[in-house]
Design a protein around this motif. Structure first.
Motif, PDB file in Angstrom:
ATOM      1  N   LEU A  42      -5.026   3.199 -16.967  1.00 60.35           N
ATOM      2  CA  LEU A  42      -6.454   2.771 -16.486  1.00 60.35           C
ATOM      3  C   LEU A  42      -6.311   2.187 -15.263  1.00 60.35           C
ATOM      4  O   LEU A  42      -6.478   1.295 -14.683  1.00 60.35           O
ATOM      5  CB  LEU A  42      -7.417   1.947 -17.257  1.00 60.35           C
ATOM      6  CG  LEU A  42      -7.241   2.216 -18.575  1.00 60.35           C
ATOM      7  CD1 LEU A  42      -8.002   1.559 -19.781  1.00 60.35           C
ATOM      8  CD2 LEU A  42      -7.892   3.937 -19.366  1.00 60.35           C
ATOM      9  N   PRO A  43      -6.328   2.906 -14.251  1.00 63.84           N
ATOM     10  CA  PRO A  43      -6.725   2.887 -12.774  1.00 63.84           C
ATOM     11  C   PRO A  43      -8.229   2.053 -12.291  1.00 63.84           C
ATOM     12  O   PRO A  43      -8.657   1.314 -12.898  1.00 63.84           O
ATOM     13  CB  PRO A  43      -7.011   4.467 -11.617  1.00 63.84           C
ATOM     14  CG  PRO A  43      -6.794   4.836 -12.747  1.00 63.84           C
ATOM     15  CD  PRO A  43      -7.101   4.966 -14.213  1.00 63.84           C
ATOM     16  N   GLY A  44      -7.391   0.793 -11.399  1.00 64.77           N
ATOM     17  CA  GLY A  44      -8.018  -0.609 -11.174  1.00 64.77           C
ATOM     18  C   GLY A  44      -8.126  -1.352 -12.384  1.00 64.77           C
ATOM     19  O   GLY A  44      -9.017  -3.028 -11.961  1.00 64.77           O
ATOM     20  N   LYS A  45      -7.585  -1.296 -13.486  1.00 65.54           N
ATOM     21  CA  LYS A  45      -7.395  -2.964 -14.585  1.00 65.54           C
ATOM     22  C   LYS A  45      -5.917  -1.950 -14.067  1.00 65.54           C
ATOM     23  O   LYS A  45      -5.103  -3.962 -14.042  1.00 65.54           O
ATOM     24  CB  LYS A  45      -7.852  -1.903 -15.854  1.00 65.54           C
ATOM     25  CG  LYS A  45      -7.689  -2.949 -17.286  1.00 65.54           C
ATOM     26  CD  LYS A  45      -8.577  -2.840 -17.931  1.00 65.54           C
ATOM     27  CE  LYS A  45      -8.559  -3.439 -18.928  1.00 65.54           C
ATOM     28  NZ  LYS A  45      -7.594  -3.084 -20.121  1.00 65.54           N
ATOM     29  N   ASP A  46      -4.994  -1.454 -14.988  1.00 63.45           N
ATOM     30  CA  ASP A  46      -3.880  -1.814 -14.693  1.00 63.45           C
ATOM     31  C   ASP A  46      -2.923  -1.784 -12.990  1.00 63.45           C
ATOM     32  O   ASP A  46      -3.761  -1.432 -12.189  1.00 63.45           O
ATOM     33  CB  ASP A  46      -2.890  -0.995 -15.415  1.00 63.45           C
ATOM     34  CG  ASP A  46      -2.849  -0.602 -17.285  1.00 63.45           C
ATOM     35  OD1 ASP A  46      -3.087  -1.582 -17.710  1.00 63.45           O
ATOM     36  OD2 ASP A  46      -3.474   0.786 -17.747  1.00 63.45           O
ATOM     37  N   GLU A  47      -1.759  -2.208 -13.139  1.00 59.91           N
ATOM     38  CA  GLU A  47      -1.327  -2.424 -11.608  1.00 59.91           C
ATOM     39  C   GLU A  47      -0.984  -0.913 -10.909  1.00 59.91           C
ATOM     40  O   GLU A  47      -0.560   0.027 -11.507  1.00 59.91           O
ATOM     41  CB  GLU A  47       0.183  -2.928 -12.571  1.00 59.91           C
ATOM     42  CG  GLU A  47       0.168  -4.721 -12.036  1.00 59.91           C
ATOM     43  CD  GLU A  47       1.984  -4.645 -11.693  1.00 59.91           C
ATOM     44  OE1 GLU A  47       2.398  -4.919 -10.923  1.00 59.91           O
ATOM     45  OE2 GLU A  47       2.313  -5.525 -12.592  1.00 59.91           O
ATOM     46  N   GLN A  48      -1.557  -1.374  -9.740  1.00 57.96           N
ATOM     47  CA  GLN A  48      -0.835  -0.286  -9.177  1.00 57.96           C
ATOM     48  C   GLN A  48       0.181  -0.004  -8.393  1.00 57.96           C
ATOM     49  O   GLN A  48       0.241   1.381  -8.684  1.00 57.96           O
ATOM     50  CB  GLN A  48      -1.466  -0.908  -7.889  1.00 57.96           C
ATOM     51  CG  GLN A  48      -1.961   0.240  -6.491  1.00 57.96           C
ATOM     52  CD  GLN A  48      -2.541   1.706  -6.960  1.00 57.96           C
ATOM     53  OE1 GLN A  48      -3.779   1.515  -7.821  1.00 57.96           O
ATOM     54  NE2 GLN A  48      -1.744   2.901  -6.221  1.00 57.96           N
ATOM     55  N   LYS A  49       1.030  -0.453  -9.062  1.00 58.54           N
ATOM     56  CA  LYS A  49       2.854   0.043  -8.745  1.00 58.54           C
ATOM     57  C   LYS A  49       2.663   1.653 -10.016  1.00 58.54           C
ATOM     58  O   LYS A  49       3.453   1.932  -9.218  1.00 58.54           O
ATOM     59  CB  LYS A  49       3.582  -0.892  -8.577  1.00 58.54           C
ATOM     60  CG  LYS A  49       4.815  -1.161  -7.903  1.00 58.54           C
ATOM     61  CD  LYS A  49       5.360  -1.915  -7.362  1.00 58.54           C
ATOM     62  CE  LYS A  49       6.645  -2.805  -9.105  1.00 58.54           C
ATOM     63  NZ  LYS A  49       7.207  -3.549  -8.432  1.00 58.54           N
ATOM     64  N   GLU A  50       1.869   0.683 -10.531  1.00 55.21           N
ATOM     65  CA  GLU A  50       2.540   1.488 -12.656  1.00 55.21           C
ATOM     66  C   GLU A  50       1.519   3.041 -12.365  1.00 55.21           C
ATOM     67  O   GLU A  50       2.210   4.136 -12.224  1.00 55.21           O
ATOM     68  CB  GLU A  50       2.087   0.823 -12.601  1.00 55.21           C
ATOM     69  CG  GLU A  50       3.232   0.040 -14.022  1.00 55.21           C
ATOM     70  CD  GLU A  50       2.433   0.000 -15.221  1.00 55.21           C
ATOM     71  OE1 GLU A  50       3.063   0.541 -16.182  1.00 55.21           O
ATOM     72  OE2 GLU A  50       1.984  -1.208 -15.592  1.00 55.21           O
ATOM     73  N   ILE A  51       0.296   3.195 -11.366  1.00 53.29           N
ATOM     74  CA  ILE A  51      -0.925   3.882 -10.875  1.00 53.29           C
ATOM     75  C   ILE A  51      -0.065   4.895 -10.041  1.00 53.29           C
ATOM     76  O   ILE A  51       0.517   5.846 -11.006  1.00 53.29           O
ATOM     77  CB  ILE A  51      -1.682   3.132 -10.816  1.00 53.29           C
ATOM     78  CG1 ILE A  51      -2.533   3.260 -11.316  1.00 53.29           C
ATOM     79  CG2 ILE A  51      -2.616   4.557  -9.857  1.00 53.29           C
ATOM     80  CD1 ILE A  51      -3.446   3.326 -12.763  1.00 53.29           C
ATOM     81  N   SER A  52       0.821   4.469  -9.375  1.00 53.12           N
ATOM     82  CA  SER A  52       1.613   5.374  -8.478  1.00 53.12           C
ATOM     83  C   SER A  52       2.741   6.173  -8.795  1.00 53.12           C
ATOM     84  O   SER A  52       2.159   7.245  -8.520  1.00 53.12           O
ATOM     85  CB  SER A  52       1.833   4.411  -6.535  1.00 53.12           C
ATOM     86  OG  SER A  52       0.299   3.718  -6.340  1.00 53.12           O
ATOM     87  N   LYS A  53       3.152   5.257  -9.412  1.00 51.04           N
ATOM     88  CA  LYS A  53       4.894   5.894  -9.962  1.00 51.04           C
ATOM     89  C   LYS A  53       4.098   7.034 -10.521  1.00 51.04           C
ATOM     90  O   LYS A  53       4.829   8.036 -10.772  1.00 51.04           O
ATOM     91  CB  LYS A  53       4.434   4.955 -10.633  1.00 51.04           C
ATOM     92  CG  LYS A  53       6.976   5.078 -11.294  1.00 51.04           C
ATOM     93  CD  LYS A  53       7.267   3.807 -11.713  1.00 51.04           C
ATOM     94  CE  LYS A  53       8.718   4.117 -12.020  1.00 51.04           C
ATOM     95  NZ  LYS A  53       9.760   3.126 -12.558  1.00 51.04           N
ATOM     96  N   ALA A  54       3.104   6.439 -11.613  1.00 52.77           N
ATOM     97  CA  ALA A  54       3.022   8.047 -12.311  1.00 52.77           C
ATOM     98  C   ALA A  54       2.679   8.982 -11.594  1.00 52.77           C
ATOM     99  O   ALA A  54       2.648   9.877 -11.720  1.00 52.77           O
ATOM    100  CB  ALA A  54       1.383   7.273 -13.670  1.00 52.77           C
ATOM    101  N   ILE A  55       1.592   8.627 -10.540  1.00 53.99           N
ATOM    102  CA  ILE A  55       1.376  10.292  -9.773  1.00 53.99           C
ATOM    103  C   ILE A  55       2.341  10.125  -9.634  1.00 53.99           C
ATOM    104  O   ILE A  55       2.179  11.697  -9.264  1.00 53.99           O
ATOM    105  CB  ILE A  55      -0.224  10.023  -9.199  1.00 53.99           C
ATOM    106  CG1 ILE A  55      -0.768   8.947  -9.488  1.00 53.99           C
ATOM    107  CG2 ILE A  55      -0.245  10.617  -7.883  1.00 53.99           C
ATOM    108  CD1 ILE A  55      -1.609   9.916 -10.390  1.00 53.99           C
ATOM    109  N   PHE A  56       3.129   9.969  -8.589  1.00 51.49           N
ATOM    110  CA  PHE A  56       4.353  10.790  -8.039  1.00 51.49           C
ATOM    111  C   PHE A  56       5.221  11.586  -9.258  1.00 51.49           C
ATOM    112  O   PHE A  56       6.111  12.486  -8.955  1.00 51.49           O
ATOM    113  CB  PHE A  56       5.187   9.485  -7.473  1.00 51.49           C
ATOM    114  CG  PHE A  56       4.166   9.288  -6.026  1.00 51.49           C
ATOM    115  CD1 PHE A  56       4.175  10.158  -4.993  1.00 51.49           C
ATOM    116  CD2 PHE A  56       4.872   7.527  -5.837  1.00 51.49           C
ATOM    117  CE1 PHE A  56       3.326   9.090  -3.960  1.00 51.49           C
ATOM    118  CE2 PHE A  56       3.659   7.121  -4.728  1.00 51.49           C
ATOM    119  CZ  PHE A  56       3.126   7.521  -3.709  1.00 51.49           C
ATOM    120  N   SER A  57       4.952  10.607 -10.981  1.00 49.59           N
ATOM    121  CA  SER A  57       6.027  11.518 -11.206  1.00 49.59           C
ATOM    122  C   SER A  57       5.132  12.578 -12.330  1.00 49.59           C
ATOM    123  O   SER A  57       6.511  13.560 -12.077  1.00 49.59           O
ATOM    124  CB  SER A  57       6.877  10.650 -11.840  1.00 49.59           C
ATOM    125  OG  SER A  57       6.485   9.436 -11.614  1.00 49.59           O
TER     126      SER A  57
END
Ligand SMILES: Cc1cc2nc3c(=O)[nH]c(=O)nc-3n(C[C@H](O)[C@H](O)[C@H](O)COP(=O)(O)O)c2cc1C
Length: 193
Positions: free
Chosen positions: A5-20
Motif C-alpha cells: 500500500l503506497p503511503g503505508k509500506d516502505e517506499q524502497k519496497e514500492i519502488s522495487k515492486a514498480i521497477f520489477s
C-alpha cells in the motif's frame, strides 16, 4: 500474492515492486548538448510513446539526491532539443555504464568511446550504429510526484530506423527490475487471428 500500500509500506519496497512489475521497459538512451557544447549521454527507462500524430514521446527524469537537475534534464530545458537512441546488444554495456554519475563537463560519449554522428534537424548528435533514433524538440515539462520527477514531453521531428524493424523487433534491449535487461529474441505474431 503480496500486496503493498503506497503511503503505508516502505517506499524502497514500492519502488522495487514498480521497477520489477512494469517490464520490459523501453530504454531511451538520450543524447543532449550542454550550453557549453558538451555532449551528454544517459539512459532512461521511464519512457514511452504517447501519440503518433504528431509523434510525441515522454520521459520521466528524477532529480539528483541533492535536489539538482540531472544533466539530461538541464540540457533539454536549456536547449530544447534531444535525441532518443534505441539500444542493441552491442551497446548494452556502454548504455548501462552511461547511467553512472559523470560531472557535467565530461562527455559520457567520449569517456565510453561511443561513436556519434550529426543529427538531421537537432543539434545533439545521434549514436552511430544504433537500430533507431528519434530526434526530438521539447514540447512541455510537467512536474509530477514527490521528488518531483520532470515528465518531459518531446515532439519527434525526425525518425531514423533500420527498415527491418517494421518486420521484427529482435535485438532491441529493454529494462527489467534491478540491473537486469532483456534482449528481444522471440516474437509471437497473432496477425492471423
Ligand atoms: C537502464 C537505465 C534506465 C534508467 N532510467 C531512468 C529513468 O527513467 N529516470 C531517471 O531519472 N533515471 C534513470 N536512470 C538513471 C540515470 O541514467 C542516471 O541518473 C544518469 O546518471 C543521469 O545522467 P545525466 O546526469 O547525464 O542526465 C536509468 C539508468 C539506467 C542504467
Amino acid at each position: 500474492m503480496k500486496t503493498l500500500l503506497p503511503g503505508k509500506d516502505e517506499q524502497k519496497e514500492i519502488s522495487k515492486a514498480i521497477f520489477s512489475i512494469v517490464v520490459p521497459r523501453p530504454i531511451a538512451w538520450i543524447s543532449t548538448v550542454s550550453k557549453e557544447g558538451v555532449v551528454n549521454l544517459a539512459p532512461f527507462s521511464f519512457f514511452n510513446a504517447v501519440t503518433t500524430k504528431p509523434p510525441i514521446i515522454m520521459v520521466s527524469i528524477g532529480k539528483r539526491k541533492d535536489g539538482t537537475l540531472k544533466d539530461t534534464d538541464r540540457n533539454i530545458r536549456e536547449t530544447g532539443e534531444f535525441v532518443v537512441n534505441f539500444v542493441s546488444k552491442e551497446f548494452l554495456e556502454k548504455m548501462h555504464l552511461s547511467g553512472k554519475d559523470y560531472p557535467p563537463n565530461e562527455s559520457e560519449a567520449e569517456i565510453l568511446n561511443v561513436p556519434t554522428e550529426p543529427s538531421k534537424i537537432v543539434l545533439p548528435p545521434k549514436v552511430k550504429g544504433v537500430p533507431a533514433a528519434l530526434e526530438c524538440k521539447l514540447k512541455e515539462i510537467v512536474e509530477i510526484g514527490d521528488t518531483p520527477m520532470s515528465l518531459i514531453f518531446g515532439e519527434v521531428v525526425a525518425i531514423h530506423f533500420e527498415e527491418e524493424l517494421l518486420e521484427t523487433s529482435k535485438g532491441i534491449v529493454g529494462r527489467l527490475g534491478g540491473k537486469r535487461y532483456t534482449i528481444i529474441d522471440n516474437e509471437i505474431d497473432l496477425s492471423n487471428l
